[in-house]
Design a protein around this motif. Structure first.
Motif, short mmCIF file in Angstrom:
data_model
loop_
_atom_site.label_atom_id
_atom_site.label_comp_id
_atom_site.label_asym_id
_atom_site.label_seq_id
_atom_site.Cartn_x
_atom_site.Cartn_y
_atom_site.Cartn_z
N SER A 1 -4.64 37.10 -10.47
CA SER A 1 -4.46 36.07 -11.48
C SER A 1 -5.81 35.53 -11.95
O SER A 1 -6.68 35.21 -11.14
N ASP A 2 -5.96 35.42 -13.26
CA ASP A 2 -7.20 34.87 -13.82
C ASP A 2 -6.94 33.55 -14.53
O ASP A 2 -7.75 33.10 -15.34
N LYS A 3 -5.84 32.92 -14.21
CA LYS A 3 -5.44 31.70 -14.91
C LYS A 3 -6.00 30.43 -14.27
O LYS A 3 -5.87 29.35 -14.84
N ARG A 4 -6.57 30.55 -13.08
CA ARG A 4 -7.20 29.40 -12.43
C ARG A 4 -8.62 29.75 -12.04
O ARG A 4 -8.87 30.82 -11.49
N ALA A 5 -9.52 28.82 -12.27
CA ALA A 5 -10.92 29.04 -11.90
C ALA A 5 -11.15 28.77 -10.42
O ALA A 5 -12.01 29.38 -9.79
N GLU A 6 -10.36 27.87 -9.83
CA GLU A 6 -10.52 27.50 -8.44
C GLU A 6 -9.18 27.49 -7.72
O GLU A 6 -8.13 27.33 -8.33
N GLN A 7 -9.22 27.65 -6.41
CA GLN A 7 -8.04 27.60 -5.57
C GLN A 7 -7.47 26.19 -5.56
O GLN A 7 -8.22 25.21 -5.49
N GLY B 1 9.35 45.28 -10.76
CA GLY B 1 8.29 45.01 -9.77
C GLY B 1 8.49 43.79 -8.91
O GLY B 1 7.50 43.27 -8.36
N GLY B 2 9.72 43.31 -8.77
CA GLY B 2 9.99 42.21 -7.87
C GLY B 2 9.33 40.90 -8.27
O GLY B 2 8.96 40.68 -9.42
N SER B 3 9.16 40.02 -7.29
CA SER B 3 8.60 38.69 -7.54
C SER B 3 7.18 38.77 -8.08
O SER B 3 6.78 37.99 -8.95
N GLN B 4 6.41 39.73 -7.58
CA GLN B 4 5.02 39.88 -8.03
C GLN B 4 4.95 40.11 -9.53
O GLN B 4 4.21 39.42 -10.25
N MET B 5 5.70 41.06 -10.03
CA MET B 5 5.66 41.37 -11.46
C MET B 5 6.26 40.24 -12.28
O MET B 5 5.78 39.95 -13.40
N SER B 6 7.26 39.55 -11.75
CA SER B 6 7.85 38.42 -12.46
C SER B 6 6.82 37.32 -12.64
O SER B 6 6.67 36.75 -13.73
N VAL B 7 6.10 36.99 -11.57
CA VAL B 7 5.08 35.94 -11.64
C VAL B 7 4.00 36.32 -12.65
O VAL B 7 3.61 35.50 -13.50
N GLU B 8 3.50 37.54 -12.57
CA GLU B 8 2.42 37.96 -13.47
C GLU B 8 2.89 37.99 -14.92
O GLU B 8 2.12 37.66 -15.84
N THR B 9 4.14 38.37 -15.15
CA THR B 9 4.66 38.43 -16.52
C THR B 9 4.83 37.03 -17.10
O THR B 9 4.49 36.79 -18.26
N VAL B 10 5.31 36.09 -16.29
CA VAL B 10 5.46 34.71 -16.77
C VAL B 10 4.10 34.08 -16.99
O VAL B 10 3.90 33.35 -17.96
N GLU B 11 3.15 34.36 -16.13
CA GLU B 11 1.78 33.86 -16.33
C GLU B 11 1.23 34.34 -17.67
O GLU B 11 0.61 33.57 -18.41
N ASN B 12 1.44 35.60 -17.97
CA ASN B 12 0.95 36.16 -19.22
C ASN B 12 1.68 35.56 -20.42
O ASN B 12 1.08 35.25 -21.45
N ILE C 1 -0.50 30.35 -18.30
CA ILE C 1 -0.79 29.34 -17.27
C ILE C 1 -0.67 30.02 -15.91
O ILE C 1 -0.03 31.06 -15.78
N PRO C 2 -1.27 29.43 -14.87
CA PRO C 2 -1.10 29.99 -13.53
C PRO C 2 0.26 29.62 -12.96
O PRO C 2 0.77 28.53 -13.21
N ILE C 3 0.84 30.54 -12.21
CA ILE C 3 2.04 30.25 -11.42
C ILE C 3 1.59 30.26 -9.97
O ILE C 3 1.25 31.31 -9.42
N ASP C 4 1.57 29.10 -9.35
CA ASP C 4 1.04 28.98 -8.00
C ASP C 4 2.03 29.43 -6.93
O ASP C 4 1.65 30.08 -5.96
N TYR C 5 3.29 29.08 -7.13
CA TYR C 5 4.30 29.39 -6.12
C TYR C 5 5.56 29.92 -6.80
O TYR C 5 5.89 29.55 -7.92
N TYR C 6 6.24 30.81 -6.09
CA TYR C 6 7.55 31.25 -6.56
C TYR C 6 8.57 30.96 -5.47
O TYR C 6 8.24 30.88 -4.28
N VAL C 7 9.80 30.77 -5.87
CA VAL C 7 10.93 30.65 -4.95
C VAL C 7 12.03 31.54 -5.50
O VAL C 7 12.48 31.36 -6.63
N LYS C 8 12.43 32.52 -4.72
CA LYS C 8 13.48 33.45 -5.12
C LYS C 8 14.75 33.16 -4.32
O LYS C 8 14.70 33.04 -3.10
N VAL C 9 15.85 33.04 -5.02
CA VAL C 9 17.11 32.72 -4.36
C VAL C 9 18.19 33.71 -4.78
O VAL C 9 18.36 33.97 -5.96
N ASN C 10 18.87 34.23 -3.81
CA ASN C 10 19.99 35.13 -4.09
C ASN C 10 21.20 34.32 -4.57
O ASN C 10 21.43 33.20 -4.10
#
Length: 308
Positions: A53-59, A129-140, A144-153
């Protein structure tokens, strides 16, 4: 109607996990609860690679009350089938402003799927690509950065609502759905009633927009109920539901820090809708969000996250 019901269930499930996550910290007062909570937190922990992710400069630092963001995914997973994230809710939380923003991304939204090199419906990212690809796609999509995800069945829906002892919402429109009569004003809902309340669409003059508003009503109600100290008596039910139906990259320490430092923001929630229009491309329906609309949303979220 069956598809709509399934999707709405997933929408209601997602943010219910935040209620469970926030409620986790209350168990630290007694050892047996603490042990149960840490075991559950460990079981549901599923990290993803955030180095790309390149959406945040710092942790971010939750102990310092940095504004944070969540992507809540409602999925329908079956043996041998990863499923799709038919519900995607974005939340940003700014504890210093004591405010939270929450909105849904329509599942048919056409956008670039990061890692695939093509445009498709945004909910297909999870299938590819699961949660990883979902987070990166939404970020794009939102820039904006997506810091955390929560996946629920989806199977967690009724259990989550019932585990917190039901929820109360302020109904704006009297209607019938699923064998229930919902009057205007304050309405108490158990798991079954919450599903019926949320899935109604055709009888609402606002259509999908009205349905989304009811989804978010229940999401907020779950968060409020889950954060109550009274939830300590219902932890066993909540933890059992979380353990079998939830995955997140939140660590237990981050859960505790969020409960301690971000709770005040839960009482001030702004909700809005992603505006767009439906169209068919090569015979497939898509929801098209204009660049102007995306830019307005991005500006709002960046300001809330305090990102230049």
């Amino acid at each position: 109607m069956k598809r709509s019901s399934s999707n709405l269930k997933k929408a209601l499930i997602i943010l219910g996990t935040i209620a469970g996550v926030i409620a986790l910290a209350f168990g630290g007062y007694a050892f047996y609860l603490y042990k149960s909570i840490t075991d559950t937190a460990s079981h549901i922990h599923e990290p993803i690679d955030r180095g790309s992710s390149d959406k945040r400069a710092e942790q971010i630092n939750t102990s310092s009350q940095d504004p944070i963001s969540f992507l809540l995914l409602g999925v329908d997973e079956r043996p041998g089938d990863r499923g799709r994230s038919d519900t995607m809710v974005v939340i940003t939380v700014n504890p210093k402003k004591e405010s939270m923003i929450m909105f849904s991304i329509p599942r048919d939204t056409r956008t670039e799927i990061i890692g695939r090199g093509s445009e498709d419906k945004i909910n297909h990212a999870y299938a590819f690509g699961g949660s990883q690809m979902s987070v990166e796609t939404v970020e794009n999509f939102l820039d904006i950065p997506i810091d955390y995800y929560v996946k629920v069945n989806m199977e967690a829906f009724k259990e989550i609502v019932d585990a917190v002892g039901g929820v109360t919402v302020d109904n704006k429109l009297a209607f019938k759905s699923g064998g229930y009569q919902f009057s205007e004003g304050s309405v108490d809902l158990d798991g079954d009633a919450a599903l019926a309340y949320s899935r109604m669409r055709k009888g609402d003059p606002k259509g999908d927009l009205g349905r989304n508003e009811r989804q978010q009503q229940i999401i907020k109600a779950i968060i409020k109920k889950g954060a109550s100290p009274k939830m300590i008596t219902k932890f066993n039910d909540v933890l059992g539901t979380l353990e079998t139906n939830v995955k997140t990259n939140l660590t237990f320490d981050e859960m505790k820090a969020i409960q301690k430092n971000y709770r005040a923001a839960l009482g001030n929630t702004e909700q809005f809708e992603v505006k767009g229009s439906g169209t068919k491309i090569n015979g497939i329906y898509y929801y098209i969000v204009s660049d102007e609309e995306k830019n307005e949303i991005t500006a709002k979220l960046k300001e809330h996250l305090e990102i230049d």
